[in-house]
Design an enzyme around this catalytic site. Structure first.
Site, PDB file in Angstrom:
ATOM      1  N   ASN A 214      -1.965  10.087   9.130  1.00 35.41           N
ATOM      2  CA  ASN A 214      -1.956  10.641   7.778  1.00 35.41           C
ATOM      3  C   ASN A 214      -3.387  10.969   7.365  1.00 35.41           C
ATOM      4  O   ASN A 214      -4.323  10.818   8.153  1.00 35.41           O
ATOM      5  CB  ASN A 214      -1.289   9.659   6.800  1.00 35.41           C
ATOM      6  N   ASP A 283       4.946   4.488   8.454  1.00 34.58           N
ATOM      7  CA  ASP A 283       6.242   3.828   8.292  1.00 34.58           C
ATOM      8  C   ASP A 283       7.010   3.772   9.614  1.00 34.58           C
ATOM      9  O   ASP A 283       7.813   2.871   9.830  1.00 34.58           O
ATOM     10  CB  ASP A 283       7.086   4.567   7.253  1.00 34.58           C
ATOM     11  N   PRO A 311       6.762  -2.629  11.098  1.00 34.71           N
ATOM     12  CA  PRO A 311       6.869  -3.754  10.166  1.00 34.71           C
ATOM     13  C   PRO A 311       6.158  -3.428   8.857  1.00 34.71           C
ATOM     14  O   PRO A 311       5.160  -2.708   8.845  1.00 34.71           O
ATOM     15  CB  PRO A 311       6.181  -4.899  10.915  1.00 34.71           C
ATOM     16  N   ILE A 314       2.544  -5.411   3.931  1.00 39.62           N
ATOM     17  CA  ILE A 314       2.324  -6.049   2.633  1.00 39.62           C
ATOM     18  C   ILE A 314       3.519  -6.923   2.247  1.00 39.62           C
ATOM     19  O   ILE A 314       3.342  -8.019   1.685  1.00 39.62           O
ATOM     20  CB  ILE A 314       2.028  -4.990   1.545  1.00 39.62           C
ATOM     21  N   LYS A 349       8.968  -5.765  -3.193  1.00 43.68           N
ATOM     22  CA  LYS A 349       8.187  -6.415  -2.135  1.00 43.68           C
ATOM     23  C   LYS A 349       7.570  -7.732  -2.586  1.00 43.68           C
ATOM     24  O   LYS A 349       6.828  -8.356  -1.838  1.00 43.68           O
ATOM     25  CB  LYS A 349       7.110  -5.461  -1.633  1.00 43.68           C
TER      26      LYS A 349
END
Length: 424
Positions: A214, A283, A311, A314, A349
């Site tokens: 990215n 991701d 995975p 965070i 999360k």
């Protein structure tokens, strides 16, 4: 500047960068420090003890088994004398021995016997610095209280180019002066804290020449690491591939893939007071990277790749048992519905705080020097924006500003939240 009474024990190990240690010794003396030098046996092949003695005005120690010096347990007295032990250069071998707790020469013995502040400036070949064993040793040394300065990237004596160069003496001195000023003014709200920060992109290989990645430059994560170090923290930066120098006083672990970043993060998070996930982690990764370059097939207009989930770093850190869990700060890079997505991510999360950026805004976000943010955090004392878990969410908008200034604002907010959590 350091007070004239500040006593610096300068350790020199066997690297070509040892020639810079003479300049460093002179700069320390000019800054008002008392300086005594200890050299390993190998260091003496690169620079002579006589040179350092002339520059410091003090005898140079080279042997643990010196009958004259040890008549009164000289190595223990020297360990007690030092306010700061500074090793420059610190080779991969010396780092490995210190990480293992060895005391097989005078310098390593002094390090184990002293309660002084401990700082080192690593210097080695770029492949040695990138080796997983060196990364593990660097992380262990930070956990043990060492402050790592650098290394820098650039041309190396062996002809390679990359990370591993010892910081210039002026940069090392500046890092020591900054730490001294923070200590003297008392403006060190993160003193004694261990902070781990992820930064930059990850690269997920498709074949030997291609990867998924990215646009993250790593600038925000690096600014956070610099801010945390300036506030007195022991900082470890887990960095994806970026073109940025390591901030002074920060230990950097370089990784490529999300799996490598996840392994390093989980290993360090349990020893951290504060964990900040600023990296732009992929991701997905290829289910199986091709062994050889993927070739175009004549007559076929498309290519099908099977991707699997990486995975969630965070979330994994936030899910640690309470006794081993740090205060967890996440980042959210969004292009729309910034507040809604940020609240959802923080709640889903189980984060303690989130910093959300609208990366669609021109001149802000990926690659830019400026940024803006919406910061949300759990604050049980406030009830106007309760989350599904029952906590109230407080928020603050940080206007567009340099990433350095934004990073300092984020650090102060995170530290305030952490202190409130510890002392409700």
């Amino acid at each position: 500047m350091p007070s004239p009474s500040r006593r610096v024990l300068l350790g020199i190990s066997a690297g070509i960068a040892a020639y810079k240690s003479a300049v460093l010794a002179r700069l320390l003396k000019q800054a008002g420090c008392e300086v005594r030098v200890v050299m390993t046996e190998g260091a003496q092949a690169f620079i002579t003890p006589l040179t350092l003695q002339a520059l410091t005005g003090e005898p140079v120690r080279t042997s643990l088994l010196d009958p004259e010096a040890e008549a009164g347990m000289g190595h223990i007295e020297l360990a007690r004398w030092a306010d700061t032990i500074l090793i420059a250069p610190a080779t991969a071998d010396l780092m490995a021995r210190l990480a293992a707790g060895m005391a097989d020469d005078l310098l390593t013995t002094l390090c184990l016997a002293s309660e002084a502040e401990k700082v080192m400036a690593p210097a080695m070949n770029q492949a040695m610095w990138r080796h997983p064993a060196t990364a593990r040793n660097a992380a262990r040394l930070v956990e043990d209280g060492w402050r790592l300065l650098g290394p820098a990237s650039g041309d190396q004596a062996c002809g390679d180019v990359g990370p591993g160069r010892m910081l210039e003496p002026e940069a090392i001195l500046a890092a020591l002066l900054d730490a001294s000023q923070v200590s003297n003014t008392g403006d060190a709200p993160a003193a004694g804290m261990a902070v781990t920060i992820t930064a930059g992109p990850t690269r997920e290989p498709l074949d030997p020449v291609r990867y998924l990645s990215n646009h993250s430059s790593g600038k925000m994560g690096y600014a956070l690491a610099e801010a945390a170090a300036a506030l007195g923290a022991r900082v470890t930066l887990i960095s994806g591939p970026v073109n940025l120098p390591c901030p002074a006083g920060v230990a950097r672990l370089e990784v490529e893939t999300a799996l490598e970043m996840h392994e390093a993060a989980m290993r360090l998070a349990e020893q951290s007071d504060l964990f900040i996930g600023c990296a732009a982690v992929a991701d997905y990764r290829a289910e199986q990277a091709a062994e050889h370059k993927i070739k175009k097939v004549e007559g076929e207009e498309g290519l099908t790749l099977r991707l699997v989930k990486n995975p969630d770093i965070i979330a994994s850190v936030a899910a640690l048992p309470e006794a081993r869990r740090p205060f967890v700060v996440g980042f959210a890079a969004e292009t729309r519905d910034l507040a809604a997505y940020a609240r959802d991510k923080l709640t889903r999360k189980r984060l303690d705080m989130i910093v959300a950026n609208d990366v669609s805004r021109e001149g802000l976000g990926f690659g830019a020097d400026d940024n803006a943010a919406l910061v949300l955090w759990r604050e049980a004392a406030r009830q106007e924006k309760a989350s599904p878990e029952g906590d109230a969410l407080a928020e603050e908008e940080l206007a567009p500003q340099t990433k350095s200034r934004l990073a300092m604002a984020v650090m102060h907010r995170a530290l305030a939240c952490l202190q409130a959590r510890r002392h409700p």
